[in-house]
Design an enzyme around this catalytic site. Structure first.
Site, PDB file in Angstrom:
ATOM      1  N   ARG A   1     -22.463  19.694   6.144  1.00  0.00           N
ATOM      2  CA  ARG A   1     -21.628  18.764   5.384  1.00  0.00           C
ATOM      3  C   ARG A   1     -20.243  18.741   5.998  1.00  0.00           C
ATOM      4  O   ARG A   1     -19.435  19.641   5.798  1.00  0.00           O
ATOM      5  CB  ARG A   1     -21.541  19.182   3.913  1.00  0.00           C
ATOM      6  CG  ARG A   1     -20.633  18.262   3.061  1.00  0.00           C
ATOM      7  CD  ARG A   1     -21.163  16.830   3.057  1.00  0.00           C
ATOM      8  NE  ARG A   1     -20.382  15.953   2.187  1.00  0.00           N
ATOM      9  CZ  ARG A   1     -19.613  14.973   2.641  1.00  0.00           C
ATOM     10  NH1 ARG A   1     -19.459  14.782   3.945  1.00  0.00           N
ATOM     11  NH2 ARG A   1     -19.000  14.166   1.787  1.00  0.00           N
TER      12      ARG A   1
ATOM     13  N   TYR B   1     -15.419  14.515  -6.007  1.00  0.00           N
ATOM     14  CA  TYR B   1     -16.063  15.730  -6.504  1.00  0.00           C
ATOM     15  C   TYR B   1     -15.665  16.022  -7.951  1.00  0.00           C
ATOM     16  O   TYR B   1     -15.231  17.124  -8.301  1.00  0.00           O
ATOM     17  CB  TYR B   1     -15.760  16.915  -5.584  1.00  0.00           C
ATOM     18  CG  TYR B   1     -16.289  16.720  -4.189  1.00  0.00           C
ATOM     19  CD1 TYR B   1     -17.642  16.464  -3.971  1.00  0.00           C
ATOM     20  CD2 TYR B   1     -15.449  16.755  -3.081  1.00  0.00           C
ATOM     21  CE1 TYR B   1     -18.142  16.263  -2.698  1.00  0.00           C
ATOM     22  CE2 TYR B   1     -15.941  16.555  -1.801  1.00  0.00           C
ATOM     23  CZ  TYR B   1     -17.284  16.303  -1.612  1.00  0.00           C
ATOM     24  OH  TYR B   1     -17.772  16.096  -0.366  1.00  0.00           O
TER      25      TYR B   1
ATOM     26  N   HIS C   1       0.836  -1.209   0.000  1.00  0.00           N
ATOM     27  CA  HIS C   1       0.000   0.000   0.000  1.00  0.00           C
ATOM     28  C   HIS C   1       0.863   1.247   0.000  1.00  0.00           C
ATOM     29  O   HIS C   1       1.724   1.414   0.860  1.00  0.00           O
ATOM     30  CB  HIS C   1      -0.902  -0.011   1.227  1.00  0.00           C
ATOM     31  CG  HIS C   1      -1.751   1.219   1.363  1.00  0.00           C
ATOM     32  ND1 HIS C   1      -2.514   1.705   0.341  1.00  0.00           N
ATOM     33  CD2 HIS C   1      -1.937   2.060   2.406  1.00  0.00           C
ATOM     34  CE1 HIS C   1      -3.155   2.784   0.745  1.00  0.00           C
ATOM     35  NE2 HIS C   1      -2.811   3.031   1.975  1.00  0.00           N
TER      36      HIS C   1
ATOM     37  N   CYS D   1     -24.094  21.434  -1.900  1.00  0.00           N
ATOM     38  CA  CYS D   1     -23.221  20.263  -1.950  1.00  0.00           C
ATOM     39  C   CYS D   1     -23.240  19.677  -3.355  1.00  0.00           C
ATOM     40  O   CYS D   1     -24.280  19.674  -4.032  1.00  0.00           O
ATOM     41  CB  CYS D   1     -23.695  19.230  -0.940  1.00  0.00           C
ATOM     42  SG  CYS D   1     -22.701  17.713  -0.922  1.00  0.00           S
TER      43      CYS D   1
ATOM     44  N   HIS E   1     -17.255   1.773   8.835  1.00  0.00           N
ATOM     45  CA  HIS E   1     -16.550   0.562   9.255  1.00  0.00           C
ATOM     46  C   HIS E   1     -17.469  -0.489   9.843  1.00  0.00           C
ATOM     47  O   HIS E   1     -17.115  -1.667   9.905  1.00  0.00           O
ATOM     48  CB  HIS E   1     -15.476   0.918  10.296  1.00  0.00           C
ATOM     49  CG  HIS E   1     -14.490   1.912   9.784  1.00  0.00           C
ATOM     50  ND1 HIS E   1     -14.026   2.965  10.538  1.00  0.00           N
ATOM     51  CD2 HIS E   1     -13.912   2.049   8.576  1.00  0.00           C
ATOM     52  CE1 HIS E   1     -13.185   3.693   9.825  1.00  0.00           C
ATOM     53  NE2 HIS E   1     -13.105   3.166   8.630  1.00  0.00           N
TER      54      HIS E   1
END
Length: 587
Positions: A238, A424, A139, A286, A163
């Site tokens: 947000r 985004y 990783h 948003c 999770h």
């Protein structure tokens, strides 16, 4: 057991070397079909080509899945999980081998010894022990994961409620190697994990919650259009990370990247007194507003926002342009730099902060109206909205309006933040998680034309005796483009009527026009129309037009994208017309 003996990667020596037993669903373990002397699924974590095979076969699974878990990013997590499910289906055969009770018992001291790739990287979760060595070694962000090495995952995973989802826990369970001793389990249970969200502010009970940790919520649509200026308490929330606790007395805003030597550091008091105070009225939206409508076409990854991830407020503070000039900005700087980066004070357990950037020309434009705001609706910024200072970039997607602002950097490059580079962004409906390349698309800045119906609600009942129906909603366009018209249909788009546009608290009709290119605030609109004769159901539709004659698309499917952003199709609401009791008896 014969299957185990014939897999070279699962010999007793190899198993002790990695201490890795994959456990799924209690007493069920996945074991791969062996080919010759090699086991396709299993292998020594320190062997030569087996390690390479593991990386090629399983690298994308855990690299993207756990990167998403630690960064709290839906896009990364979704990509990893997609490949994880594909690989598991293609390479494993699930067979019952041994009950969970046969797994080794380890003490916390034994787990703590495994804190490096050389010694193995072990972690605990809810009393079980997991060896994630093979993942860490492949990783690129392995150093962050090592923060949990030798200890419990709970303090790190507490940052993100994702999770607790079954599919995430199932992936982790593949790396289970044993159980924590009963004594150490009792010790863990007696020590209450620090909840990074424990100091989050109280929220208004009317908000409709999409996520608790981090907190994300929107107001009910039926009250959204009651006020031209959205009350701060119900302004959509947000958050990407826990709300930081910032001491206004010790707060310092740092501005760097400009010629002239040392960075400029400003206290809150200096920001308020050294620079003129400006006030604007601006709508924030948003990127995922109305994502729920895309989910109806095909499931996307992200918070299931309705139509109210948008709100309007007055913002007061210093102009970003003035602060940059004080820090040494001159016109010639624009020849060498193109972006202004913002870093927030909100961070995850690794210290990674939220970040974003905007084009330099927007930041320094006299008409750009970018503020370093310290007031919202005439009061200090609420904690959820960035106290003590946030960036307000009017006309631009909410993600670039960084809260709890700590640092401003003038740079040749965009922000390297995950939220600027790998989220985004919009893609074709043909792009899926197998083919998506976030580097191929520009970061969202200005948003497209938008409108939605706030009243009546989906499924509402209108009495025939009322003889008419009143429809209300909002309309807004990014980039300072003014909404000039909203069309409303009561019959699914076959015929149309023009709504009245309202603005300001006084509900002026017609709404006054803002300066050209600086229409930062939404327009509320309203239409009262006769009920169509004999109609038993109304399909109410709205669409807006701005002064560049941009119009909303008529349906969601052509603009669908895997992240569910930029959802701005015609908004549709179905309403039932209820006949009077007397008329029903005649029928």
């Amino acid at each position: 057991m014969l299957l185990l003996r014939h897999c070279r990667g699962l010999t007793r020596v190899g198993l002790l070397k990695t201490q890795r037993v994959q456990l799924l669903h209690g007493a069920v373990l996945p074991v791969a079909v062996c080919a010759g002397s090699l086991c396709a699924r299993w292998g020594s974590s320190h062997g030569g080509h087996e390690s390479g095979q593991y990386q090629r076969r399983n690298g994308p699974n855990w690299r993207h899945a756990l990167a998403g878990l630690l960064a709290g990013t839906g896009a990364v997590l979704a990509y990893g999980l997609h490949h994880s499910q594909t690989d598991l289906a293609a390479t494993t055969i699930v067979q019952p081998i041994a009950p969970a009770s046969s797994l080794p018992i380890y003490t916390q001291d034994e787990v703590t010894k495994h804190r490096s790739v050389e010694e193995g990287v072990w972690v605990t979760y809810k009393g079980s022990v997991y060896d994630i060595t093979e993942f860490v070694s492949m990783h690129p962000g392995g150093d962050k994961i090592l923060l949990a090495a030798g200890g419990a995952l709970e303090p790190f995973w507490a940052l993100y409620a994702v999770h607790s989802q079954d599919h995430v826990l199932e992936i982790l369970s593949e790396y289970k190697v044993g159980e924590l001793s009963a004594e150490d389990r009792r010790k863990q249970q007696s020590v209450k994990s620090t909840d990074p969200y424990s100091t989050d502010p109280e929220r208004h009970p009317a908000l409709r919650i999409n996520s608790l940790k981090p907190f994300n919520a929107e107001p009910p649509p039926e009250i959204l259009s009651d006020n031209y200026i959205t009350p701060s308490a119900i302004f959509f929330k947000r958050n990407h990370l826990p709300v930081p606790q910032v001491d206004p007395k010790s707060y310092r805003l740092q501005v760097e990247g400009l010629p002239g030597g040392a960075p400029l550091r400003l206290s809150l008091e200096e920001l308020k007194t050294r620079f003129p105070k400006h006030t604007i009225t601006a709508t924030l939206q948003c990127a995922g507003n109305r994502r729920s409508e895309m989910n109806k076409v095909k499931q996307v990854k992200g918070l299931n926002w309705g139509i109210a991830a948008i709100s309007n407020a007055t913002w007061s503070g210093a102009r970003l342009k003035d602060v940059l000039l004080a820090a040494g900005y001159r016109p010639e700087v624009a020849r060498q730099t193109s972006h202004v980066q913002f870093e927030g004070l909100d961070s995850d357990v690794t210290g990674t902060t939220y970040g974003a950037s905007i084009p330099l020309n927007k930041a320094v434009s006299e008409e750009g109206d970018v503020l370093l705001a310290y007031q919202m609706n005439g009061e200090d910024l609420p904690a959820d909205h960035g106290y003590p200072v946030r960036v307000v970039v009017p006309g631009t997607v909410g993600a670039r309006n960084v809260k709890w602002l700590g640092k401003i950097i003038v740079s040749e490059e965009e922000s390297s933040s995950h939220w600027q580079q790998n989220d985004y962004k919009g893609f074709s409906p043909a792009t899926d998680w197998d083919t998506v390349d976030f580097k191929s698309a520009p970061a969202i800045q200005e948003l497209p034309i938008q409108s939605a119906i706030t009243q009546p609600a989906e499924g509402a009942v209108v009495e025939r005796s009322a003889e008419e129906v009143t429809v209300k909603g909002y309309a807004w366009s990014g980039g300072g483009r003014e909404v000039v018209r909203v069309d409303v249909s009561l019959d699914g788009g076959r015929t149309w009527q023009v709504a009245q546009l309202l603005s300001s608290e006084k509900g002026q009709v017609p709404a006054p026009s803002p300066p050209p290119g600086r229409a930062w605030a939404w327009k509320l609109w309203e239409l009262t129309a006769p009920l169509p004769p004999a109609a038993q159901e109304l399909e109410i539709v709205c669409k807006a037009v701005d002064n560049s004659y941009n119009m909303q698309p008529d349906s969601v499917a052509p603009i669908w994208n895997l992240r569910g952003v930029l959802s701005n199709a015609w908004h549709r609401v179905k309403v039932t017309v209820k006949e009077d009791e007397g008329e029903q008896r005649l029928l």
